[in-house]
Motif scaffolding. Structure first.
Motif, PDB file in Angstrom:
ATOM      1  N   ILE A   1       0.859  -1.190   0.000  1.00 42.63           N
ATOM      2  CA  ILE A   1       0.000   0.000   0.000  1.00 42.63           C
ATOM      3  C   ILE A   1       0.892   1.235   0.000  1.00 42.63           C
ATOM      4  O   ILE A   1       1.924   1.264   0.681  1.00 42.63           O
ATOM      5  CB  ILE A   1      -0.951  -0.012   1.226  1.00 42.63           C
ATOM      6  CG1 ILE A   1      -1.875   1.210   1.222  1.00 42.63           C
ATOM      7  CG2 ILE A   1      -0.187  -0.096   2.543  1.00 42.63           C
ATOM      8  CD1 ILE A   1      -2.946   1.208   2.311  1.00 42.63           C
TER       9      ILE A   1
ATOM     10  N   VAL B   1       0.556   5.108   0.887  1.00 41.58           N
ATOM     11  CA  VAL B   1      -0.299   6.116   1.501  1.00 41.58           C
ATOM     12  C   VAL B   1       0.297   7.475   1.162  1.00 41.58           C
ATOM     13  O   VAL B   1       1.335   7.865   1.696  1.00 41.58           O
ATOM     14  CB  VAL B   1      -0.372   5.920   3.040  1.00 41.58           C
ATOM     15  CG1 VAL B   1      -1.327   6.926   3.661  1.00 41.58           C
ATOM     16  CG2 VAL B   1      -0.790   4.491   3.376  1.00 41.58           C
TER      17      VAL B   1
ATOM     18  N   PHE C   1      -6.677   5.917   9.854  1.00 37.59           N
ATOM     19  CA  PHE C   1      -5.570   5.121  10.394  1.00 37.59           C
ATOM     20  C   PHE C   1      -5.196   5.576  11.806  1.00 37.59           C
ATOM     21  O   PHE C   1      -4.649   4.812  12.597  1.00 37.59           O
ATOM     22  CB  PHE C   1      -4.317   5.254   9.503  1.00 37.59           C
ATOM     23  CG  PHE C   1      -4.406   4.586   8.160  1.00 37.59           C
ATOM     24  CD1 PHE C   1      -5.035   3.354   8.004  1.00 37.59           C
ATOM     25  CD2 PHE C   1      -3.836   5.176   7.037  1.00 37.59           C
ATOM     26  CE1 PHE C   1      -5.090   2.727   6.761  1.00 37.59           C
ATOM     27  CE2 PHE C   1      -3.891   4.556   5.790  1.00 37.59           C
ATOM     28  CZ  PHE C   1      -4.521   3.341   5.653  1.00 37.59           C
TER      29      PHE C   1
ATOM     30  N   GLU D   1      -0.321  -7.631  13.754  1.00 39.80           N
ATOM     31  CA  GLU D   1      -0.228  -6.778  12.561  1.00 39.80           C
ATOM     32  C   GLU D   1       1.254  -6.650  12.203  1.00 39.80           C
ATOM     33  O   GLU D   1       2.055  -6.260  13.040  1.00 39.80           O
ATOM     34  CB  GLU D   1      -0.845  -5.408  12.899  1.00 39.80           C
ATOM     35  CG  GLU D   1      -0.740  -4.376  11.791  1.00 39.80           C
ATOM     36  CD  GLU D   1      -1.615  -3.134  12.064  1.00 39.80           C
ATOM     37  OE1 GLU D   1      -2.747  -3.276  12.562  1.00 39.80           O
ATOM     38  OE2 GLU D   1      -1.149  -2.022  11.778  1.00 39.80           O
TER      39      GLU D   1
HETATM   40  C1  KMT Z   1      -2.524   0.359   9.331  1.00 36.09           C
HETATM   41  O1  KMT Z   1      -2.594  -0.772   9.776  1.00 36.09           O
HETATM   42  O2  KMT Z   1      -2.851   1.352   9.974  1.00 36.09           O
HETATM   43  C2  KMT Z   1      -2.050   0.521   8.005  1.00 36.09           C
HETATM   44  O3  KMT Z   1      -2.026  -0.435   7.286  1.00 36.09           O
HETATM   45  C3  KMT Z   1      -1.604   1.854   7.598  1.00 36.09           C
HETATM   46  C4  KMT Z   1      -0.812   1.828   6.374  1.00 36.09           C
HETATM   47  S1  KMT Z   1       0.556   0.728   6.442  1.00 36.09           S
HETATM   48  C5  KMT Z   1       1.882   1.654   7.098  1.00 36.09           C
END
Ligand code: KMT
Ligand code: NI
Length: 172
Positions: A59, A61, A77, A87
């Motif tokens: 991704i 951003v 976010f 994560e």
């Molecule tokens: C999250 O989990 O907040 C994201 O995926 C944000 C972009 S990834 C750095």
């Protein structure tokens, strides 16, 4: 990577907000937050295999990639949340900040740049923001069926079994 206590002062979320109190890798580890630096994908592939991560996406951003929705995405976010799975994020370019809650419920800010990989444990409250450069390119790793729906912070969620298990898992 650089980690420190967030200053809690008003001002744009994308500013550094560095209180001046540094937080080391060991201290992050006590929160269940693991940090790695991989100069190439070999290390990432190995870690993914070890932890059973079969899928990944990338991704970017940035206003360039996201256009009008960029500002909304960045606000989204930054909404405090947790996931019922860990994560994993691997930064391919640019910079960003992950804020994670300490045991005392203060924010620890983790500044990530290219080649940094961060693992947030299941159940930790956190949020993300780009910095003043407004650009981050990241890889998101996930298992077959990722349970990474963001669950916004709430008193009910504070009693979530996965969140309650975090301290036990980290300290055992
Ligand atoms: C999250 O989990 O907040 C994201 O995926 C944000 C972009 S990834 C750095
Ligand atoms: Ni998240």
């Amino acid at each position: 990577m650089k980690a420190y206590m967030y200053d809690n002062l008003p001002g744009d979320q994308r500013l550094a907000h560095d209180s001046g109190r540094a937080v080391g890798v060991e201290e992050l580890g006590k929160l269940g937050v693991l940090y790695y630096r991989f100069p190439d994908l070999k290390g990432v592939d190995k870690l993914a295999a070890q932890r059973g991560y079969k899928n990944r996406d990338e991704i970017t951003v940035s206003p360039d990639k996201m256009g009008d929705v960029y500002e909304d995405k960045v606000k989204m976010f930054f909404n405090e949340h947790l996931h019922e799975d860990e994560e994993i994020r691997y930064i391919r370019g640019g910079q960003g900040y992950f804020d994670v809650r300490s045991h005392g419920d203060d924010w620890v800010r983790v500044q990530l740049e290219k080649d940094d990989l961060l693992i947030l444990p299941a159940g930790i409250y956190h949020r993300f923001t780009t910095d003043e450069s407004n650009y981050v390119h990241a890889m998101r790793l996930f298992k077959d069926e990722p349970k990474w729906t963001p669950l916004s912070r709430s008193p009910q969620l504070d009693d979530n079994e996965i969140r309650k298990g975090l301290r036990v898992r980290v300290e055992s």
